[in-house]
Design a protein around this motif. Sequence first.
Motif, PDB file in Angstrom:
ATOM      1  N   GLU B   3      -7.082   0.585  24.618  1.00 47.89           N
ATOM      2  CA  GLU B   3      -7.287   1.559  25.685  1.00 47.89           C
ATOM      3  C   GLU B   3      -6.124   1.510  26.653  1.00 47.89           C
ATOM      4  OE1 GLU B   3     -11.001   1.593  27.600  1.00 47.89           O
ATOM      5  OE2 GLU B   3     -12.127   1.600  25.723  1.00 47.89           O
ATOM      6  N   LYS B  28     -15.904   6.640  29.282  1.00 45.39           N
ATOM      7  CA  LYS B  28     -15.005   6.634  28.137  1.00 45.39           C
ATOM      8  C   LYS B  28     -14.750   8.054  27.643  1.00 45.39           C
ATOM      9  CE  LYS B  28     -15.935   1.971  26.754  1.00 45.39           C
ATOM     10  NZ  LYS B  28     -16.271   1.040  25.705  1.00 45.39           N
ATOM     11  N   ALA B  29     -13.475   8.328  27.418  1.00 40.47           N
ATOM     12  CA  ALA B  29     -13.103   9.657  26.912  1.00 40.47           C
ATOM     13  C   ALA B  29     -11.989   9.504  25.892  1.00 40.47           C
ATOM     14  CB  ALA B  29     -12.650  10.543  28.057  1.00 40.47           C
ATOM     15  N   LYS B  30     -11.632  10.622  25.277  1.00 36.37           N
ATOM     16  CA  LYS B  30     -10.604  10.554  24.244  1.00 36.37           C
ATOM     17  C   LYS B  30      -9.745  11.801  24.311  1.00 36.37           C
ATOM     18  CE  LYS B  30     -10.471  10.253  19.231  1.00 36.37           C
ATOM     19  NZ  LYS B  30     -11.336  10.287  18.060  1.00 36.37           N
ATOM     20  N   PHE B  31      -8.418  11.597  24.339  1.00 39.19           N
ATOM     21  CA  PHE B  31      -7.478  12.716  24.235  1.00 39.19           C
ATOM     22  C   PHE B  31      -7.135  12.896  22.766  1.00 39.19           C
ATOM     23  CE2 PHE B  31      -6.125  12.044  28.767  1.00 39.19           C
ATOM     24  CZ  PHE B  31      -6.365  13.350  29.177  1.00 39.19           C
ATOM     25  N   PHE B  38      -6.298   9.268  21.452  1.00 40.82           N
ATOM     26  CA  PHE B  38      -6.026   8.193  22.411  1.00 40.82           C
ATOM     27  C   PHE B  38      -7.273   7.914  23.233  1.00 40.82           C
ATOM     28  CE2 PHE B  38      -2.307  10.815  21.762  1.00 40.82           C
ATOM     29  CZ  PHE B  38      -1.381   9.882  21.318  1.00 40.82           C
ATOM     30  N   PRO B  39      -7.890   6.745  23.071  1.00 40.91           N
ATOM     31  CA  PRO B  39      -9.040   6.430  23.921  1.00 40.91           C
ATOM     32  C   PRO B  39      -8.590   6.128  25.347  1.00 40.91           C
ATOM     33  CG  PRO B  39      -8.549   4.607  22.428  1.00 40.91           C
ATOM     34  CD  PRO B  39      -7.565   5.674  22.126  1.00 40.91           C
ATOM     35  N   VAL B  40      -9.277   6.700  26.309  1.00 38.40           N
ATOM     36  CA  VAL B  40      -8.907   6.515  27.715  1.00 38.40           C
ATOM     37  C   VAL B  40     -10.166   6.388  28.562  1.00 38.40           C
ATOM     38  CG1 VAL B  40      -6.727   7.776  27.635  1.00 38.40           C
ATOM     39  CG2 VAL B  40      -8.849   9.030  28.009  1.00 38.40           C
ATOM     40  N   GLU B  41      -9.967   6.055  29.811  1.00 34.33           N
ATOM     41  CA  GLU B  41     -11.088   6.050  30.754  1.00 34.33           C
ATOM     42  C   GLU B  41     -10.812   7.089  31.821  1.00 34.33           C
ATOM     43  OE1 GLU B  41     -11.716   2.014  32.077  1.00 34.33           O
ATOM     44  OE2 GLU B  41     -13.296   1.831  30.572  1.00 34.33           O
ATOM     45  N   LEU B  42     -11.793   7.953  32.054  1.00 30.31           N
ATOM     46  CA  LEU B  42     -11.624   9.053  33.007  1.00 30.31           C
ATOM     47  C   LEU B  42     -12.933   9.264  33.764  1.00 30.31           C
ATOM     48  CD1 LEU B  42      -9.758  11.701  30.807  1.00 30.31           C
ATOM     49  CD2 LEU B  42      -8.827  10.538  32.784  1.00 30.31           C
TER      50      LEU B  42
END
Lengths: 763, 72
Positions: B3, B28-31, B38-42
């Motif tokens: 992440e 948790k989110a994903k671009f 790309f797993p990301v935190e938003l």
Amino acid sequence: MAQIQERGSTHVYKVRKISKEEMEQMVARCVYEHPPFCSAACPLKLDVRAFLDAAAAGNFKKALQLYEKIAPFPLVLAMGCEAPCEKACRLNELGDGVAIRAVEEAVSRFGQISKLGGVFRTKKRKTVALFGSGLFALFLAGEIEKKAYPLTVFCAEPDLESFLHSETGFLDEAAFTAELKRLKGKDIQFEFGCALTKDFLEEKRAAFDVACCSAEVFARLYPEAVCDPALMFCESLKLVTGTSAGVLDASFGAKKAALTVDRLAQNLDPNNMRGNEGAVESRLYTDLSEATKLTRVPMEGAGYTEAEAAAEAGRCIRCHCEECLKSCAYLKHYKKHPGLLSKEIYNNTQIIMGDHPLNKPMNSCSLCGQCTVVCPNGFDMARVCHEARQNMVSTDKMPLAPHEFALLDMLFSNNEAFLSRPQPGFETCKYVFFPGCQATAIAPETVKAAYLDLCTRLEGGVALMLGCCGAICDWAGRYEMQEQTNEFLDRELAKLGDPIVIAGCPSCKKELAGHEGLKLVGIWDLLLELGLPEGGHGLERPAAMHDSCGARGDAETQKAIREIAKRLGCELTDTPYSGDRSPCCGYGGLAAYANREVAAEMTEKCLERSDAPYISYCMACRDRFARQGRESRHILELVYGTDAGDPPDISEKRYNRLSLKNELLRELWLEEPREMKLDYELRYTDEARRMMDERMILTDDVIAVLDGVRADGECIQDEDGLLVARRRVGNATFWVKFSREGDGSYLVHRAWSHRMKVVKREG
Amino acid sequence: MAEKNYYTIDPQGKLQCMKCGVPLVKGKAKFMYLDNGFPVELPVCPVCGFVYVPEALALGKVASVERALEDK
């Protein structure tokens, strides 16, 4: 709304090769890397340009370092050289060529000798013996010592002075002393007073890895043996030898011989890997128009003083070809000559996996063809970039992002904003007016006036076609889309009875000329034939004519436009780079979409030619100049006495096209167009408008977001209390920050977008 | 894939989902772009799953990753 399919993956393995041979032929047209004529004529390959540069700057130390690269004994060479470089100097064509030899002599006399002696250098293990004396032996000794081989010289002379004096009688005392000092500083073993007999040579050479001898020794001891002059090597005797026909010949012979020694010491074939030895032919182009100092600096004494030598070196015009870089903002931006840039772009198309670093440069060329005109050899950078784009599209490696906005704009022109109608009262027409997508977007009133005028004065009916000629997808390298556009336009033209197309834009005319059997004429030609309508007038101040890149090579069009300007009473000022040499405004080739910075430099390049108002005959040029704050008018605005005013933003351009279509449908064809009306009021802050234009966000995109939030209520409130909503439109997600005003209207504060998709992730 | 911490924006209760009436939380989110993820935190709405991409992030890191992927 029209959409374009984004490429699926970055993991595509397809590759379509464009012919390497053809690319090499194209690259060979660029003479930027060709040596200047003086260096080309020098068999020792002195970098004369850099040498004279250093000398002119008074940096004799650096100049001497450059000279010592080709001459282990600079004064011997400088004072005895036959100087073919001087004969090759281009200044001879206008006056005196540069006295290069005399400058070399002054540099060798006054330059500070480099302190890097040979004593402390690591020596190689293989040893070399040299028998004899004279110029060739002297130079060869210097060259071998430079290559760090332990060297022993066997000569008949009794001491070092006599060895040096052999064949160097032309040196004066000071030069002889300087060269003797230089010779003493070299790490060379000497055995003096040797009887150079065959037995002596055979006996001594046994202790060395490589043996060399002077031409005199070779001829005397082995009269039957033959030396290969390219290698300075007698294969049968395994003996490196040479000639002494003159100082330059001896020096060049010694260079070749030293390379042979190097090859033999490494047990390599002396024939291999020798590079391009000796004088070469150069096709360099040199602009002599700015050469001013045409007379040689006189010598007060026997040779140049330091100041005189520097002044003489300063006369050199540094022959180099930068014709394209001088005129093209794109090449200038990337600081690369087209030969090199083409090679890099070609390599970019060959990359299967990994980064394509030349995508942006490849997409930043305006494809305008100016380089082909200004290049003395007709280098066609536009073709290189255009074919590279097509190649990238064919292999699915072309990113959609740089061109998507323009391509969608084209689809808009040929869908929602497209109009094709015969003149009222006609089934089919003799003519069809095709003003082009930029004219309808930027100057709709002018288009309307022109159409009404043509309908009134031409017989046989004039149809109207509002749309895009396909230049956009052509420039983007989307050849399949271009074929579809061509077929679409052909079908529409057939419905009108295949009329003669009256192009309002030279780029459309050029693009439409690709349609088989299509009859084409520029509106400018018809206006000259019919006579100008009432109501037109020229500019009050003298103006500069900017030739459209679409009219490059079309002298008739360039002439016709000037004639119209003259009839309107315009006074035109001369500008450099006009006619076929005209630069692109920055719109061509979609440069403005792929690289705003380069496109802005292109516009600047156009405007720096004159302070006067600009008259152009392509609406994109008119628009880009006006955006830079220059008074800018299209020739048709002057013909019809209209003024398109301030340049519209990207949304207004679409609105203008649609409005013109609807207005004409209502007024001429008495049709009521279907117009989408918003059932809510939408306003924008000035900042939001600016932001949207810069970020290529249309009002339609904002409306899509707000329609969405009105339908599903999905939005958030941020820390400022403003609302934020988003909507995926095509390949991008648009975000709008807005507020609901007391009167129920929406006020847009900010807008942004991204192409990535974002989703919530579980777990 | 690890992440990316630099995507992390802590909403700290300042962002409110107007549809669900609840504050956005770090989620948790994903671009996804051109077949890459790309797993990301938003900031995410815990109820409806609305994922917020702030302007600075869209024009900064997201845009530069987009450009890098486009040239692959």
